[in-house]
Scaffold this motif. Structure first.
Motif, short mmCIF file in Angstrom:
data_model
loop_
_atom_site.label_atom_id
_atom_site.label_comp_id
_atom_site.label_asym_id
_atom_site.label_seq_id
_atom_site.Cartn_x
_atom_site.Cartn_y
_atom_site.Cartn_z
N PHE A 59 3.95 1.98 -5.74
CA PHE A 59 2.53 1.78 -6.01
C PHE A 59 1.98 0.72 -5.06
CE2 PHE A 59 3.64 4.03 -9.76
CZ PHE A 59 2.47 4.54 -10.31
N LYS A 60 0.67 0.76 -4.85
CA LYS A 60 0.04 -0.20 -3.95
C LYS A 60 -0.85 -1.16 -4.75
CE LYS A 60 1.63 1.70 -0.17
NZ LYS A 60 2.35 2.85 -0.74
N GLU A 61 -0.68 -2.45 -4.51
CA GLU A 61 -1.52 -3.45 -5.16
C GLU A 61 -2.93 -3.37 -4.59
OE1 GLU A 61 -1.47 -8.28 -5.96
OE2 GLU A 61 0.18 -7.30 -4.90
N GLY A 62 -3.90 -3.04 -5.45
CA GLY A 62 -5.22 -2.61 -5.03
C GLY A 62 -5.93 -3.48 -4.01
N CYS A 63 -6.24 -4.72 -4.36
CA CYS A 63 -7.04 -5.59 -3.48
C CYS A 63 -6.35 -5.84 -2.15
CB CYS A 63 -7.33 -6.92 -4.19
SG CYS A 63 -8.40 -6.76 -5.63
N LEU A 64 -5.07 -6.13 -2.19
CA LEU A 64 -4.32 -6.40 -0.96
C LEU A 64 -4.22 -5.16 -0.10
CD1 LEU A 64 -2.70 -8.35 0.75
CD2 LEU A 64 -0.68 -7.77 -0.59
N TRP A 65 -3.98 -4.00 -0.74
CA TRP A 65 -3.84 -2.75 0.01
C TRP A 65 -5.16 -2.36 0.67
CZ3 TRP A 65 -0.39 -0.34 2.45
CH2 TRP A 65 -0.48 1.00 2.74
N ASN A 66 -6.28 -2.63 0.02
CA ASN A 66 -7.60 -2.35 0.60
C ASN A 66 -7.79 -3.13 1.91
OD1 ASN A 66 -10.96 -2.23 -0.88
ND2 ASN A 66 -10.15 -1.43 1.01
N LYS A 67 -7.40 -4.40 1.91
CA LYS A 67 -7.53 -5.23 3.11
C LYS A 67 -6.58 -4.77 4.21
CE LYS A 67 -9.01 -9.28 0.47
NZ LYS A 67 -8.68 -10.65 0.03
N VAL A 68 -5.39 -4.37 3.80
CA VAL A 68 -4.40 -3.91 4.79
C VAL A 68 -4.89 -2.64 5.48
CG1 VAL A 68 -2.08 -2.95 5.05
CG2 VAL A 68 -2.43 -4.99 3.65
N LEU A 69 -5.48 -1.73 4.70
CA LEU A 69 -5.96 -0.47 5.28
C LEU A 69 -7.12 -0.71 6.25
CD1 LEU A 69 -5.87 1.93 2.20
CD2 LEU A 69 -4.36 1.96 4.17
N LEU A 70 -8.01 -1.62 5.90
CA LEU A 70 -9.17 -1.89 6.75
C LEU A 70 -8.82 -2.75 7.96
CD1 LEU A 70 -11.99 -2.45 4.11
CD2 LEU A 70 -11.57 -0.43 5.51
N ALA A 71 -7.68 -3.42 7.92
CA ALA A 71 -7.29 -4.27 9.04
C ALA A 71 -7.06 -3.47 10.32
CB ALA A 71 -6.02 -5.05 8.68
N LYS A 72 -6.87 -2.14 10.17
CA LYS A 72 -6.66 -1.31 11.37
C LYS A 72 -7.89 -1.31 12.27
CE LYS A 72 -8.11 2.90 8.98
NZ LYS A 72 -7.68 4.22 8.47
N TYR A 73 -9.10 -1.51 11.67
CA TYR A 73 -10.31 -1.57 12.48
C TYR A 73 -10.34 -2.83 13.34
CZ TYR A 73 -11.84 2.15 9.34
OH TYR A 73 -11.93 3.31 8.62
N LEU A 74 -9.86 -3.93 12.78
CA LEU A 74 -9.76 -5.15 13.56
C LEU A 74 -8.77 -5.00 14.71
CD1 LEU A 74 -9.78 -7.95 10.83
CD2 LEU A 74 -11.61 -7.36 12.42
#
Length: 268
Positions: A59-74
């Motif tokens: 399972f993915k921890e929601g808040c942290l996983w959201n930031k990790v996924l969006l970090a690809k744009y950076l």
């Protein structure tokens, strides 16, 4: 639900309240729910969120996983990837500068503002990645999560292996009155170490998982309903479960090619 969540997390920074509610629904699905709260369980959400290879459920921890996924744009902006939207951002906002040196202005779009706020979270994502790399992989993952094993049996076997199955000794740790804390569980973790070497090895592990599951269910019947199956009935149920599973997983053509597998199914 997790797939839908991950899709939108790849695009937006979801509201924290929505992320927490999705995590709550995932916990309720996993453990069951009573009076709008998850039922009693021993496994923490942090362990459940670990990859299966490291002893978790993936399972993915929601808040942290959201930031990790969006970090690809950076990362795309930092490495100046040859993509149209990166070139547009570089021409309109960055003006040839690095994303890390850019000073956020007040008259920018809300989406660009969210991406800029992620710069601090980018380092959190790297820390999260390093934490996973530093954590040791468990030896039982391949054996417990074999695709031949019935999914429900995998889950119970995982809880038994990590020591979080609700046996009497575990309940006693939380000061729950259960009478005697003696539980007839034996240590068979060594059977699960290493990667299964053949199809028959995976089938034997599936038999082990089915045995743990049915013995666990029978133990609960004994304790809560004062009813028990006979050993013969238990063995018959385990054999029937394995036979149905194998017949669903392998075609008649596959069985005819593997003599050992064919003979094993016929014996069930």
């Amino acid at each position: 639900m997790a797939g839908i969540r991950n899709y939108w997390m790849n695009i937006f920074m979801l509201p924290i309240s929505a992320v927490h509610e999705i995590d709550r629904l995932c916990r309720s699905f996993l453990w069951g729910e009573k009076n709008n709260r998850s039922k009693f369980h021993c496994s923490s959400w942090s362990q459940v969120s670990l990859p299966k290879a490291m002893g978790g459920l993936g399972f993915k921890e929601g808040c942290l996983w959201n930031k990790v996924l969006l970090a690809k744009y950076l990362w795309a902006l930092s490495s100046k990837q040859d993509v149209l939207w990166v070139k547009w951002i570089d021409g309109v906002y960055l003006k040839g500068k690095s994303i890390w040196d850019y000073h956020l202005k007040s008259d920018v779009s809300w989406y660009w503002r969210k991406i800029c706020y992620l710069r601090e979270s980018f380092f959190l994502a790297r820390i999260w990645r390093l934490r996973l790399l530093m954590k040791e992989q468990v030896g039982f993952a391949k054996a417990v999560w074999s695709s031949i094993t019935v999914p429900r049996h995998r889950f119970i076997l995982w809880q038994a292996v990590v020591g979080h199955l609700l046996t009497r000794d575990n309940l006693a740790r939380f000061h729950i009155e259960v009478g005697s804390v003696a539980c007839p569980w034996v240590i068979w973790k060594n059977w699960l170490n290493g990667k299964p070497k053949s199809v028959m090895h995976r089938i034997y592990l599936s038999c082990l998982a089915a045995s743990v599951y049915h013995i666990w269910c029978n133990r609960n019947m004994c304790y809560f309903s004062q009813v028990s199956y006979t050993p013969y009935s238990l063995v018959k149920m385990i054999k029937r479960t394995i036979k149905i599973r194998l017949q669903g997983r392998f075609s008649q053509k596959d069985l005819s090619k593997n003599c050992n597998l064919y003979d094993f199914v016929q014996l069930l």
